[in-house]
Design an enzyme around this catalytic site. Sequence first.
Site, PDB file in Angstrom:
ATOM      1  N   HIS A 123      73.145  13.507  -1.033  1.00  0.00           N
ATOM      2  CA  HIS A 123      73.589  14.248   0.149  1.00  0.00           C
ATOM      3  C   HIS A 123      74.973  14.864  -0.084  1.00  0.00           C
ATOM      4  CE1 HIS A 123      73.877  14.894   4.616  1.00  0.00           C
ATOM      5  NE2 HIS A 123      75.169  14.850   4.327  1.00  0.00           N
ATOM      6  N   GLU A 124      75.913  14.042  -0.525  1.00  0.00           N
ATOM      7  CA  GLU A 124      77.273  14.552  -0.736  1.00  0.00           C
ATOM      8  C   GLU A 124      77.310  15.564  -1.877  1.00  0.00           C
ATOM      9  OE1 GLU A 124      79.417  14.066   1.443  1.00  0.00           O
ATOM     10  OE2 GLU A 124      78.386  12.439   2.484  1.00  0.00           O
ATOM     11  N   HIS A 164      76.634  18.984  -0.554  1.00  0.00           N
ATOM     12  CA  HIS A 164      77.825  19.672  -0.043  1.00  0.00           C
ATOM     13  C   HIS A 164      78.635  20.267  -1.197  1.00  0.00           C
ATOM     14  CE1 HIS A 164      77.273  18.613   4.083  1.00  0.00           C
ATOM     15  NE2 HIS A 164      77.433  17.321   3.907  1.00  0.00           N
ATOM     16  N   HIS A 179      77.122  23.374  -2.567  1.00  0.00           N
ATOM     17  CA  HIS A 179      77.343  24.522  -1.684  1.00  0.00           C
ATOM     18  C   HIS A 179      78.673  25.188  -2.036  1.00  0.00           C
ATOM     19  CE1 HIS A 179      76.537  26.003   2.725  1.00  0.00           C
ATOM     20  NE2 HIS A 179      76.516  26.978   1.842  1.00  0.00           N
TER      21      HIS A 179
END
Length: 725
Positions: free
Chosen positions: A503-504, A507, A510
Amino acid sequence: MAQRFIIRDGATKHDMMVSDEGGHSQQHNITSQQAGRLLFCSQHKNIGFAVASFNTKPNKLLSLQFTANGSTGLFGLPELQEPGGFYLLKENAIIETQDLVDECCSHNRSRKIVEVFDELSDTLCRVADLAEFVRIAHPQPRFSHSAEDACIAIGGLVEKLNTHRKLYDCLSDVVHRGDKFPTTDVDKLVAKLFLFDFEQSGIHLSDENRGKVVGLNESILTLGQHFMTGTLQPRAIPKVNLSQNIRQHFAIDGDNIIVSGLFADAHMELTREAAYKIFLYPDPHQEHLLTELINGRHTMATLCGFSSYAHRAVNGSLAESPEFVVSFLKLLAKEIMPRAKKDFAEMESMKKSQYAKSRSLAPWDVPYFTSQARRSKFQISGSDLAPYFSLGAVMEGLSNLLHSLYDVTLQLQEPSNGELWANDVYKLAVVHGSEGVLGYIYCDFYERQGKAHQDCHFTIRGGKLLSDGSYQSPIVVLHLNLPPPNWGTPSLLTPGMVENLFHEMGHALHSMLARTQYQHVTGTRCSTDFAEVPSILMEFFALDARVLATFARHYKTGERLPTQLVEKMVASKSVFGASEMQLQTFYSLLDQRLHGEERWESSTTTTTHILEQVQNEYYGLPYVQNTAWQLRFGHLVGYGAKYYAYLVSRAVASWIWQQYFSQDPFNREMGEKYREEVLSHGGGKPPRAMVGEFLAREVTPHNMVEALMMDLDHKKVRVESALSL
């Protein structure tokens, strides 16, 4: 709370991306061009080296010698060889800011105003965001205190800019009349974003109303802080009020029982019920704080020209309006109801089989039986699986996945002396096969004394196109709390930790894969409901059996995680998915009701009355009298009118997964298409239009709900298949 227009509201929320169960912030160039050691590669000959690199701690002890000769300073900044360097960074930023303000207001401006504003934003962000991270994460008080002083100084400067009428007038004139230089759609969008952030402080209002907005912002900040404190306070009751056979389950202080949580894993139903009713008993002071907070937000929003606080909060988002949000949530509530009803029926059956004198299923039972079902159905635990998920193996799997999708490899770099804030931090260069270095990720993975217990992604420096045509490489920090290696045993992760790491990394990607013209909209600097899409999409990869099969192997024997265990592990995450989604829908509808136009029926209506109405209409289990869980719900402060964002993000991520990656999670063509049409733009394009173009289908409430229902159906099949093994 005074809003910041340069370090804009949307950016500050996501420059520190926090993992959230319901779901939950720009830097300086690192000048060292040392050749990095190739850490990850898909060739088998490099696999052992990849695992070894992350299965032991870094041992560059000299990186902590901040005053040693040749030290580059934190993040490679020569100014930060010593804590006092924050003073120099801050002073230089102040000087540069004044020059840029003068340029914006000059009749002889020689470039687009949005370019000047973005440079102004970047100048402040590179100090403010760096200082904010160091304030939170640095183990040495002298560094964290100096960083805090810089944060306060830059914050004061931003407050002055928020009231700089001439600066606002210059930007407003360009937005409404056009610039004297040719502009693109991206220029116009980013200029409008700057203007919106500017106007959140009420600078466009009369002196009287602007003063009211400033006062309301300060009041809202204070109320939120006090409310958050109250959400964590334990509840004390006389022990004589509690049955003797469950008193021992709670802390006892003299004649009082202290209840500090919901005791959701307690075997005795009476214990769970008592904890629920005591801990969530309505607190008049918390009710007052929340009511004043919500009323203050509404007044501030209407003063600034919005119909409600929800309209202000959702402006510029993927949803675009509260009407869209509520339409999506109500449709989702309708579709999810029969599926959740089946989940609750199964839980009630479990309850009847476990307790001789069973009552109907109650809210305090749901977490307990969800956990029981996951264990009983699949007979696996996180500790059983952890030996197959050493940190080195997981990082190898991540790197191979990135190489397959984006032609990206991760290179472990030797940090320069003084570059790190702790001696167990890894530095990675993110390298594209043809584009070269895209940016840098500092991996602060291990738990340590004094470290904040949150999994976060911090943007230290945002990427942007520079005037000479080069690109300012982004720098981010992944801040986790994994168990450190010890006594020859590597860091072993539970499946939940693996999912959080993916999940991290979503980020971080992105930020790394974006190639925006302006740093104000780079990477995660976009609306809340779109910023979580890349990270939630990475969770789909983390829970895909084909992806897991590429790296899940025992740290001692090298044995692959057996296929049956993979299937059971993935399926266990899907148990009672409908009831969990219904709960999030209910939370989101309550949040919209509290912050929308039709908030109160009368002056005597309380947030608890509204809770009761919304729960009884949209949740499968009725409201429990004399309880008020919303008074313990801290997300109403941090995600006011935005709690829906998790469901919207999940809907879009599910849709992208189903359409582009479910058939082949390693598809390079689809990965490059996703990067080019979505990730590369950051917040530089209207998110709903951008997602719709990528999916070749209009983003409507119906289509998003359809994607979520398809995901739930896939999860149901996954559970049934795993149970048959």
